[in-house]
Design an enzyme around this catalytic site. Structure first.
Site, short mmCIF file in Angstrom:
data_model
loop_
_atom_site.label_atom_id
_atom_site.label_comp_id
_atom_site.label_asym_id
_atom_site.label_seq_id
_atom_site.Cartn_x
_atom_site.Cartn_y
_atom_site.Cartn_z
N THR A 150 32.67 -24.78 -31.72
CA THR A 150 31.22 -24.54 -31.67
C THR A 150 30.47 -25.87 -31.65
O THR A 150 30.79 -26.79 -32.40
CB THR A 150 30.79 -23.72 -32.91
N SER A 193 33.26 -12.12 -25.61
CA SER A 193 32.65 -11.78 -24.32
C SER A 193 32.16 -12.98 -23.54
O SER A 193 31.93 -12.89 -22.33
CB SER A 193 31.49 -10.80 -24.52
N MET A 227 33.80 -18.95 -22.76
CA MET A 227 34.89 -19.55 -23.52
C MET A 227 35.68 -18.50 -24.27
O MET A 227 36.90 -18.60 -24.39
CB MET A 227 34.35 -20.61 -24.48
N LYS A 284 24.09 -23.84 -20.61
CA LYS A 284 24.34 -24.51 -21.89
C LYS A 284 23.04 -24.65 -22.67
O LYS A 284 22.02 -25.07 -22.12
CB LYS A 284 24.99 -25.87 -21.67
N ASN A 331 35.32 -31.30 -28.38
CA ASN A 331 36.05 -31.06 -27.15
C ASN A 331 37.54 -31.01 -27.48
O ASN A 331 38.04 -31.84 -28.22
CB ASN A 331 35.76 -32.17 -26.14
N GLU A 391 32.57 -9.52 -31.64
CA GLU A 391 31.32 -9.82 -30.95
C GLU A 391 30.17 -9.57 -31.92
O GLU A 391 30.35 -8.97 -32.97
CB GLU A 391 31.14 -9.00 -29.68
N HIS A 440 26.34 -30.55 -17.71
CA HIS A 440 26.94 -29.23 -17.88
C HIS A 440 26.17 -28.19 -17.06
O HIS A 440 25.10 -28.47 -16.54
CB HIS A 440 26.94 -28.82 -19.36
N HIS A 441 26.72 -26.99 -17.02
CA HIS A 441 26.13 -25.86 -16.30
C HIS A 441 24.75 -25.51 -16.88
O HIS A 441 24.42 -25.88 -18.01
CB HIS A 441 27.05 -24.64 -16.40
#
Length: 272
Positions: free
Chosen positions: A104, A15, A18, A164, A129, A39, A160-161
């Site tokens: 992860t 969900s 990524m 994170k 990465n 999930e 990053h956003h």
């Protein structure tokens, strides 16, 4: 190619941003098939068809909170979840003798020890990465660090956003490890991962990290080599998460038939 000959691939944590990208990468690749998605327990998608849960047409794969039957059907698992979940998944991967692709981040030493133990029986591809560009940057960072002495300070800056949850990013730490390897030192012994207040002068030979968070930034990383009168800056900008998903799937396909053990994207891309 028939359905029977397609490589069955499962996605953990379907969900998340990524997770959904990983599912899409599998669906868009003609040589693989989506055999299962999971999930966490209690998630509202549990029991629903994945396609329906995402607001689309049914895809014939039900979201489950039990990874065991999913691992039994898969030959590769894509795992960008949490450290605790990834460790649990590594045990199942070892039992099933499959390819476990781990993206992860935030893994601590105790998590890495357990994953290493699982890799005695499973093929594990783990990287902070999965992109070609970042892995090339890793190689360049190691070579530049080896070429320049400690008169050049090394600083790693990442952004990053705002969602994170870990810092520095896994990619930043991967770059730090590369820089430390180039210098012939251990990152744990030279890392400066936070500066606040009166810190004193910068330690010669240390590798600094700065983490920025904001907006919807996918990922930006700079490795700065700062000397007297000059700076060398190596930089990578990611604008689309799909590049990480495609890299993970490439790793899953590459890992088929490989001996158990821990591998990196440098191995997958032939850059090691």
């Amino acid at each position: 190619m028939t359905v029977e000959t397609l490589l069955p691939v499962a996605v953990m944590g379907c969900s998340g941003r990524m997770g959904q990208m990983l599912v899409r990468a599998v669906q868009e690749n003609e040589g693989v098939k989506l055999c299962g998605v999971t999930e966490r327990p209690g998630h509202p998608w549990i029991g629903q068809d994945y396609g329906t849960a995402t607001g689309g047409a049914p895809v014939g794969v039900t979201v489950t909170d039990d990874p065991l039957p999913v691992f039994a059907e898969a030959r590769a698992v894509l795992d960008f979840t949490s450290p605790e979940a990834t460790v649990a998944h590594s045990v199942l991967a070892a039992q099933a003798r499959l390819v476990h692709v781990i993206g992860t981040t935030g893994l601590a030493a105790e998590h890495l020890e357990k994953i290493a133990a699982a890799a005695r029986h499973a093929t594990v591809v783990r990287a902070g990465n999965m992109s070609l560009g970042v892995n090339l940057l890793t190689v360049l960072t190691r070579k530049v660090a080896a070429a320049l002495d400690t008169d050049f300070d090394i600083e790693i800056v990442e952004m990053h956003h705002h969602h994170k949850v870990d810092a520095p990013s896994g990619t930043a730490l991967m770059l730090g490890e590369a820089a430390a390897a180039g210098r012939g030192v251990h990152l744990d012994e030279v890392a400066d991962r936070g500066r606040d207040g009166i810190t004193g002068a910068r330690e010669t030979g240390h590798i600094g990290f700065a983490a920025l968070r904001g907006g919807d930034v996918v990922g930006e990383h700079e490795v700065i080599f700062a000397g007297a009168g000059e700076r060398l800056v190596l930089k990578h900008i990611a604008s689309d998460r799909m590049l990480f998903a495609r890299g993970a799937l490439k790793a899953a396909i590459w890992g088929q038939g490989k001996k158990p053990g821990e591998y990196t994207m440098l191995d997958v891309l032939g850059l090691e």
